[in-house]
Design an enzyme around this catalytic site. Structure first.
Site, PDB file in Angstrom:
ATOM      1  N   SER A   1      55.818  59.037  12.183  1.00 46.42           N
ATOM      2  CA  SER A   1      54.967  57.969  12.722  1.00 46.42           C
ATOM      3  C   SER A   1      53.540  57.917  12.197  1.00 46.42           C
ATOM      4  CB  SER A   1      54.939  58.042  14.249  1.00 46.42           C
ATOM      5  OG  SER A   1      56.174  57.614  14.764  1.00 46.42           O
TER       6      SER A   1
ATOM      7  N   LYS B   1      45.093  56.288  18.160  1.00 45.49           N
ATOM      8  CA  LYS B   1      46.308  55.662  18.673  1.00 45.49           C
ATOM      9  C   LYS B   1      46.280  55.655  20.197  1.00 45.49           C
ATOM     10  CE  LYS B   1      51.348  56.272  17.953  1.00 45.49           C
ATOM     11  NZ  LYS B   1      52.306  57.145  17.244  1.00 45.49           N
TER      12      LYS B   1
ATOM     13  N   SER C   1      55.195  54.812  14.424  1.00 43.43           N
ATOM     14  CA  SER C   1      54.656  54.085  15.565  1.00 43.43           C
ATOM     15  C   SER C   1      53.135  53.964  15.552  1.00 43.43           C
ATOM     16  CB  SER C   1      55.109  54.763  16.857  1.00 43.43           C
ATOM     17  OG  SER C   1      54.677  56.107  16.891  1.00 43.43           O
TER      18      SER C   1
END
Length: 460
Positions: free
Chosen positions: A175, A76, A151
């Site tokens: 997330s 990420k 996310s």
């Protein structure tokens, strides 16, 4: 028999590279081809095909016998890497390349793996749609008009699309688990503090953790060993020895019919495999959860984010970062904390000193009373919804708030620092659905052993 490189899990990939079924370079070249093929999904924020091939060869040659020998991992874009920028998905940091790798990246490298790309994400990790106004929306491989969750949406989507075998996300309130559920992969939130949090663009030091996403529980267990240093062998769990708490109140309220059917089918499967299912209630915990969840995030982000900039991006001011936020939901959250409406310290202190201990006590008492191995529930109350529905989504004929609805079931685990894992429910068609198992803090390896047994039972 030729290998299906697009669908190999991480364990099988490492085995294939080690035994010469495919070279590290060949695997990386095929991965680069897949990245091009799925470019329309916008899963990757930074990627360099030439770098991936070179890094794969170097990683395998340097650590041929290591746990991740030659394995490309997608990370990420809020996890510091020196080989790619770390933007947090926000404008001010788009060209920011840190001087040092995050602690978790160092562990991946030491184990013979490497970061092959940075994944798209919800801006500053403050949302669950991954509809990012700065870097573009990440798309769900099951249906590109739908959100992948967030996310860590880019990480989940890159794995679901078959580009990468495994990856790293971060999880503050869901997330890793939410995008895993919406994309049909496996996502793990470890006990808070289990992994090194150094070098990650933060929201909340109390609630944030890095978490792995992958195609199988054995992949998660492998990455957990690398990231935590805990190489405890997973026990062989007999489902007949497992007791699962089913918290119907709240967790099972107002479910989308697709989710309800998929999860109830898996509960029946687990019961048929021998698991004991017990109805439990966590009703007293919810007022404490509400008094803890947002107060902690909103108070800490205004301190932790500037501290990250000071340490890792000293040429970028917090004011510059705030001015460059492009996503309306994220801009609204941050701007709400800039004036008189900012979260007061008293609410934060009450959250930490009163409400968190109370939550942990209630949670632990339920586990102790019923001798639970885990609680089990739908990861999200609804599957993926169309990109652009950032404020409200449709659920059973009503418009409900997008963010609170998607995090409803995942939020509590992060607030009590518990490990949780979302597994994909087997479904023949339609959008993916996740089923989550949460355990007591510190019981990570036991939870992974249980999840492996559940995964096997649900696959039959």
């Amino acid at each position: 028999m030729s290998l299906d490189l697009e669908r190999l899990d991480a364990v099988a990939t490492v085995t294939a590279i080690r035994d010469g079924s495919v070279s590290a370079a060949e695997y990386a070249e095929a991965l680069a081809d897949r990245a091009v093929k799925h470019a329309d999904l916008n899963t990757l924020q930074s990627f360099d095909a030439q770098h991936v091939v070179q890094a794969a060869v170097e990683a395998f040659e340097a650590h041929p016998g290591a746990a991740l020998a030659g394995l490309p991992v997608v990370a990420k874009d809020n996890i510091n890497t020196t080989n790619y920028p770390t933007s947090g998905g926000t404008k001010a940091l788009l060209d920011h390349t840190p001087a040092t790798d995050a602690g978790v990246v160092q562990r991946i490298n030491q184990a013979g793996g490497f970061i092959g790309a940075k994944a798209g994400m919800h801006e500053l990790a403050l949302g669950i749609t991954s509809n990012n106004a700065v870097t573009g929306a990440v798309r769900n491989p099951s249906n590109p008009t739908m959100i992948p969750g967030g996310s860590s949406g880019g990480t989940a989507a890159a794995i679901a699309a078959g580009i990468f075998p495994a990856g790293l996300g971060t999880d503050t309130g869901g997330s890793c688990r939410i995008p895993a559920a919406l994309c049909g992969v496996t996502g793990f939130r470890p006990t808070t503090g289990r992994y090194d949090g150094d070098g990650v663009v933060p929201i909340s030091h109390t609630r944030d953790t890095v978490g792995p996403l992958a195609r199988s529980v054995r992949d998660i267990a492998l990455l957990d060993t690398v990231l935590s240093g805990d190489n405890t062998e997973l026990a062989d769990v007999e489902m007949g020895n497992v007791t699962l708490g089913v918290p119907r109140l709240m967790f099972y309220d107002n479910l989308d019919p697709v989710v309800a059917r998929a999860v109830e089918a898996q509960l029946s499967t687990l019961s048929a495999a021998g698991a004991k299912l017990v109805d439990v209630s966590l009703e007293p915990i919810w007022p404490h959860n509400e008094a803890f969840s947002f107060p902690v995030v909103l108070y800490e982000v205004m301190r932790d984010l500037p501290a990250y900039l000071t340490e890792h991006a000293p040429d970028i001011s917090f004011e510059t970062l705030v001015a460059g936020i492009g996503s309306p939901d994220v801009a609204g959250a941050i701007s709400s904390q800039l004036g008189d409406e900012a979260m007061p310290e008293a609410a934060y202190r009450a959250a930490m000193d009163e409400h968190r201990p109370a939550m942990r006590q209630i949670y632990g008492q339920v586990f102790e009373e019923y001798r639970l191995d885990a609680i089990v529930f739908p990861t999200t109350p609804l599957p993926a919804r169309p990109i652009g529905e950032d404020v409200t989504v449709s659920l059973n004929g009503e418009q409900v708030p997008t963010f609170p609805t998607y995090i409803r079931n995942t939020d509590l685990g992060s607030n009590v620092a518990a490990p949780g894992i979302s597994l994909p429910c087997p479904i023949s068609s339609g959008l993916p659905v996740g089923i989550e198992f949460d355990a007591m803090p510190g019981k990570d390896r036991s939870l992974l052993a249980l999840a492996r047994a559940a995964e096997k039972a649900m696959a039959q």
